[in-house]
Design a protein around this motif. Structure first.
Motif, PDB file in Angstrom:
ATOM      1  N   TYR A   1       0.907  -1.060   0.076  1.00  8.39           N
ATOM      2  CA  TYR A   1      -0.005   0.091  -0.028  1.00  8.39           C
ATOM      3  C   TYR A   1       0.762   1.177  -0.231  1.00  8.39           C
ATOM      4  O   TYR A   1       2.052   1.079   0.447  1.00  8.39           O
ATOM      5  CB  TYR A   1      -0.887  -0.039   1.200  1.00  8.39           C
ATOM      6  CG  TYR A   1      -1.964  -1.038   1.399  1.00  8.39           C
ATOM      7  CD1 TYR A   1      -2.980  -0.830   0.711  1.00  8.39           C
ATOM      8  CD2 TYR A   1      -1.619  -2.265   2.163  1.00  8.39           C
ATOM      9  CE1 TYR A   1      -3.987  -1.954   0.732  1.00  8.39           C
ATOM     10  CE2 TYR A   1      -2.641  -3.227   2.118  1.00  8.39           C
ATOM     11  CZ  TYR A   1      -3.934  -3.124   1.504  1.00  8.39           C
ATOM     12  OH  TYR A   1      -4.877  -4.103   1.586  1.00  8.39           O
TER      13      TYR A   1
ATOM     14  N   LEU B   1       0.645   4.854   1.506  1.00 12.36           N
ATOM     15  CA  LEU B   1      -0.122   5.565   2.550  1.00 12.36           C
ATOM     16  C   LEU B   1      -0.312   6.918   2.077  1.00 12.36           C
ATOM     17  O   LEU B   1      -0.905   7.932   2.883  1.00 12.36           O
ATOM     18  CB  LEU B   1       0.685   5.649   3.991  1.00 12.36           C
ATOM     19  CG  LEU B   1       0.586   4.126   4.581  1.00 12.36           C
ATOM     20  CD1 LEU B   1       1.635   4.127   5.763  1.00 12.36           C
ATOM     21  CD2 LEU B   1      -0.806   3.718   4.979  1.00 12.36           C
TER      22      LEU B   1
ATOM     23  N   VAL C   1      -5.569  -0.272   5.863  1.00 11.66           N
ATOM     24  CA  VAL C   1      -4.264  -1.200   5.816  1.00 11.66           C
ATOM     25  C   VAL C   1      -4.568  -2.120   7.235  1.00 11.66           C
ATOM     26  O   VAL C   1      -4.404  -3.461   7.199  1.00 11.66           O
ATOM     27  CB  VAL C   1      -3.054  -0.481   5.960  1.00 11.66           C
ATOM     28  CG1 VAL C   1      -1.688  -1.549   6.263  1.00 11.66           C
ATOM     29  CG2 VAL C   1      -2.748   0.310   4.892  1.00 11.66           C
TER      30      VAL C   1
ATOM     31  N   LEU D   1      -4.496   2.447  14.203  1.00  8.12           N
ATOM     32  CA  LEU D   1      -3.199   2.033  14.280  1.00  8.12           C
ATOM     33  C   LEU D   1      -2.813   1.757  15.724  1.00  8.12           C
ATOM     34  O   LEU D   1      -2.058   0.751  16.070  1.00  8.12           O
ATOM     35  CB  LEU D   1      -2.263   2.881  13.644  1.00  8.12           C
ATOM     36  CG  LEU D   1      -0.676   2.424  13.627  1.00  8.12           C
ATOM     37  CD1 LEU D   1      -0.535   1.030  13.013  1.00  8.12           C
ATOM     38  CD2 LEU D   1       0.433   3.506  12.699  1.00  8.12           C
TER      39      LEU D   1
ATOM     40  N   LEU E   1      -5.410   7.361  13.196  1.00  5.23           N
ATOM     41  CA  LEU E   1      -4.209   6.925  13.960  1.00  5.23           C
ATOM     42  C   LEU E   1      -4.518   6.126  15.307  1.00  5.23           C
ATOM     43  O   LEU E   1      -4.126   5.238  15.492  1.00  5.23           O
ATOM     44  CB  LEU E   1      -3.248   8.048  14.235  1.00  5.23           C
ATOM     45  CG  LEU E   1      -2.700   8.855  13.284  1.00  5.23           C
ATOM     46  CD1 LEU E   1      -1.679   9.738  13.645  1.00  5.23           C
ATOM     47  CD2 LEU E   1      -1.963   7.848  12.163  1.00  5.23           C
TER      48      LEU E   1
ATOM     49  N   ILE F   1       5.733  -1.057   7.942  1.00  5.60           N
ATOM     50  CA  ILE F   1       5.737   0.473   7.819  1.00  5.60           C
ATOM     51  C   ILE F   1       7.040   0.966   7.359  1.00  5.60           C
ATOM     52  O   ILE F   1       7.789   1.112   8.144  1.00  5.60           O
ATOM     53  CB  ILE F   1       4.798   1.220   8.684  1.00  5.60           C
ATOM     54  CG1 ILE F   1       3.568   0.299   9.070  1.00  5.60           C
ATOM     55  CG2 ILE F   1       4.701   2.459   8.592  1.00  5.60           C
ATOM     56  CD1 ILE F   1       3.168   0.857  10.411  1.00  5.60           C
TER      57      ILE F   1
ATOM     58  N   SER G   1      -5.492   4.965   3.325  1.00 10.26           N
ATOM     59  CA  SER G   1      -5.617   5.169   4.553  1.00 10.26           C
ATOM     60  C   SER G   1      -5.195   4.091   5.603  1.00 10.26           C
ATOM     61  O   SER G   1      -5.011   2.905   5.173  1.00 10.26           O
ATOM     62  CB  SER G   1      -7.092   5.587   5.263  1.00 10.26           C
ATOM     63  OG  SER G   1      -7.978   4.354   5.105  1.00 10.26           O
ATOM     64  N   ILE G   2      -4.559   4.394   6.619  1.00  7.36           N
ATOM     65  CA  ILE G   2      -3.966   3.550   7.588  1.00  7.36           C
ATOM     66  C   ILE G   2      -4.937   2.513   8.066  1.00  7.36           C
ATOM     67  O   ILE G   2      -4.723   1.348   8.427  1.00  7.36           O
ATOM     68  CB  ILE G   2      -3.229   4.158   8.823  1.00  7.36           C
ATOM     69  CG1 ILE G   2      -2.468   3.104   9.712  1.00  7.36           C
ATOM     70  CG2 ILE G   2      -3.992   4.759   9.419  1.00  7.36           C
ATOM     71  CD1 ILE G   2      -1.210   2.495   8.785  1.00  7.36           C
ATOM     72  N   GLN G   3      -6.307   2.871   8.287  1.00  7.86           N
ATOM     73  CA  GLN G   3      -7.167   2.013   8.775  1.00  7.86           C
ATOM     74  C   GLN G   3      -7.878   0.983   7.964  1.00  7.86           C
ATOM     75  O   GLN G   3      -8.099  -0.164   8.210  1.00  7.86           O
ATOM     76  CB  GLN G   3      -8.648   3.001   9.254  1.00  7.86           C
ATOM     77  CG  GLN G   3      -9.338   3.816   8.250  1.00  7.86           C
ATOM     78  CD  GLN G   3      -8.462   5.341   8.402  1.00  7.86           C
ATOM     79  OE1 GLN G   3      -7.570   5.453   8.477  1.00  7.86           O
ATOM     80  NE2 GLN G   3      -9.210   6.343   7.899  1.00  7.86           N
TER      81      GLN G   3
ATOM     82  N   ALA H   1       3.343  -1.298   3.914  1.00  3.87           N
ATOM     83  CA  ALA H   1       2.516   0.067   3.906  1.00  3.87           C
ATOM     84  C   ALA H   1       3.865   1.196   3.784  1.00  3.87           C
ATOM     85  O   ALA H   1       4.341   1.545   4.749  1.00  3.87           O
ATOM     86  CB  ALA H   1       1.914   0.569   5.401  1.00  3.87           C
TER      87      ALA H   1
ATOM     88  N   HIS I   1      -5.964   9.645   7.701  1.00  6.14           N
ATOM     89  CA  HIS I   1      -5.602   8.584   8.442  1.00  6.14           C
ATOM     90  C   HIS I   1      -6.139   8.529   9.856  1.00  6.14           C
ATOM     91  O   HIS I   1      -6.177   9.793  10.550  1.00  6.14           O
ATOM     92  CB  HIS I   1      -3.942   8.524   8.577  1.00  6.14           C
ATOM     93  CG  HIS I   1      -3.328   8.331   7.228  1.00  6.14           C
ATOM     94  ND1 HIS I   1      -3.382   7.177   6.514  1.00  6.14           N
ATOM     95  CD2 HIS I   1      -2.542   9.192   6.447  1.00  6.14           C
ATOM     96  CE1 HIS I   1      -2.609   7.478   5.422  1.00  6.14           C
ATOM     97  NE2 HIS I   1      -2.352   8.422   5.351  1.00  6.14           N
TER      98      HIS I   1
ATOM     99  N   ALA J   1       4.788   6.786   5.089  1.00  6.66           N
ATOM    100  CA  ALA J   1       3.746   7.070   6.385  1.00  6.66           C
ATOM    101  C   ALA J   1       4.137   8.531   6.569  1.00  6.66           C
ATOM    102  O   ALA J   1       4.728   8.864   7.461  1.00  6.66           O
ATOM    103  CB  ALA J   1       4.434   6.096   7.688  1.00  6.66           C
TER     104      ALA J   1
END
Length: 350
Positions: A53, A55, A63, A103, A100, A118, A59-61, A81, A98, A84
């Protein structure tokens, strides 16, 4: 963890559920990625068990949702990912938002069947941020910054070991002078040298001189060595090779003069108590050039070096005034340097 520690863990099949690689040395990031794929997954799993992915686009969510989803075709999966941006002090503007907290929650109980890697390929990340602090505590946190000059021998030795060969210490200097701290170039050259030795041999100074990609600066250093060794045949041979490579005699004269000036300056600064690092900063040269000049200065008195520099000036003047062919004049200069070295007496008479 540092690069060497994490590589050892990976090769011993000890994996962290989450890795954070940050820094601008792309070779280190790529190598850890590659070693993870080779050691954490089988060849079949690598076909279906790897997802990448960006970033700046995902979005991190999203991932994290993938990381928490059990793999269908393998026992383990690897998620990479990249970029970042949310770890930077001033994040770049991107098209996604994102979350967070997602995460943060994942880091407390990461999935056993997922390796999440990451990357933050930036010179600095904001270590004051809550998410950065959590990553440092809950992940394998690896700095991938450019190599410092004083660490270069360790890297050369490590790369040689990974290529299955040993390397003589006097070959380190040649490799360091040629490649500097570019790890990718270092690896390519050492792999080439290892291939020449059959992959199970020893890389010697002679092999390195024969095979490594040469540049004019290193050849200038070799000319200095030939003068020190009082080897006229070697000096002329080096010059003829450079001439075939279309190196101009005037440029070589300036290069050789520069090398002797560095030797002289190192001799002076050394007497004043300067460290190798301080000399490199003062003279604005690579630390390996200082290191080699420290070895060379022992072969000359300060008076000899001053007379050599004057001889360069005289030769340069005669060439530019058209009093002598520049190629012949350069060969004569080499003869005078070595002849007078043999007699321990320098003269500027032409």
């Amino acid at each position: 963890m540092n690069y060497f520690d994490v590589l050892k863990e990976i090769k011993n099949k000890h994996f962290s559920p989450v890795y954070l690689l940050y820094g601008t040395e792309s070779y280190l990031i790529q190598d850890i990625r590659q070693q993870l794929l080779l050691n954490a997954l089988t060849e079949e799993e690598r076909e279906t068990g790897v997802t990448t992915y960006d970033l700046t686009e995902t979005s991190i969510q999203e991932v994290i949702e993938d990381a928490e989803t059990y793999p269908f075709f393998s026992e383990r999966k690897v998620i990479m990912a990249n970029n970042a941006v949310f770890l930077k002090a001033k994040p770049d503007k991107v098209a996604v938002e994102h979350n967070l907290d997602a995460l943060q929650t994942y880091l407390s109980t990461p999935a056993e069947y997922t390796i999440l890697l990451i990357t933050a390929p930036y010179e600095k990340i904001d270590e004051r941020k809550k998410v950065t602090k959590t990553l440092k505590q809950q992940s394998a946190f690896i700095e991938c910054q450019p190599v410092k000059e004083w660490d270069l021998p360790k890297w050369i030795e490590s790369l040689a070991k990974s290529a299955g060969v040993e390397i003589d210490e006097d070959a380190f200097d040649i490799i360091g002078q040629e490649m500097g701290t570019n790890l990718l170039m270092l690896k390519q050259e050492i792999d080439k040298l290892a291939l020449y030795t059959g992959g199970e041999g020893r890389i010697t100074k002679e092999i390195t001189e024969q095979l490594i990609a040469h540049n004019a600066t290193t050849s200038g250093l070799k000319l200095v060595d030939a003068v020190i060794e009082k080897d006229l045949s070697k000096a002329v041979h080096i010059y003829k090779d450079l001439e075939k490579a279309n190196e101009d005699a005037i440029a070589l004269l300036a290069l050789l003069a520069s090398q002797f000036r560095t030797v002289m300056h190192v001799k002076v600064l050394q007497k004043k108590g300067y460290s190798q690092k301080q000399m490199a900063q003062q003279l604005k040269v690579h630390p390996y050039v200082v290191k080699m000049s420290q070895k060379r200065e022992k072969s000359f008195t300060l008076d000899e070096l001053q007379q050599i520099i004057h001889l360069f000036t005289e030769t340069d003047t005669q060439i530019k005034q058209g009093k002598m062919d520049k190629s012949l004049s350069f060969e004569l200069l080499l003869y005078q340097l070595i002849h007078h070295r043999q007699n321990k007496k320098l003269s500027t008479d032409r």
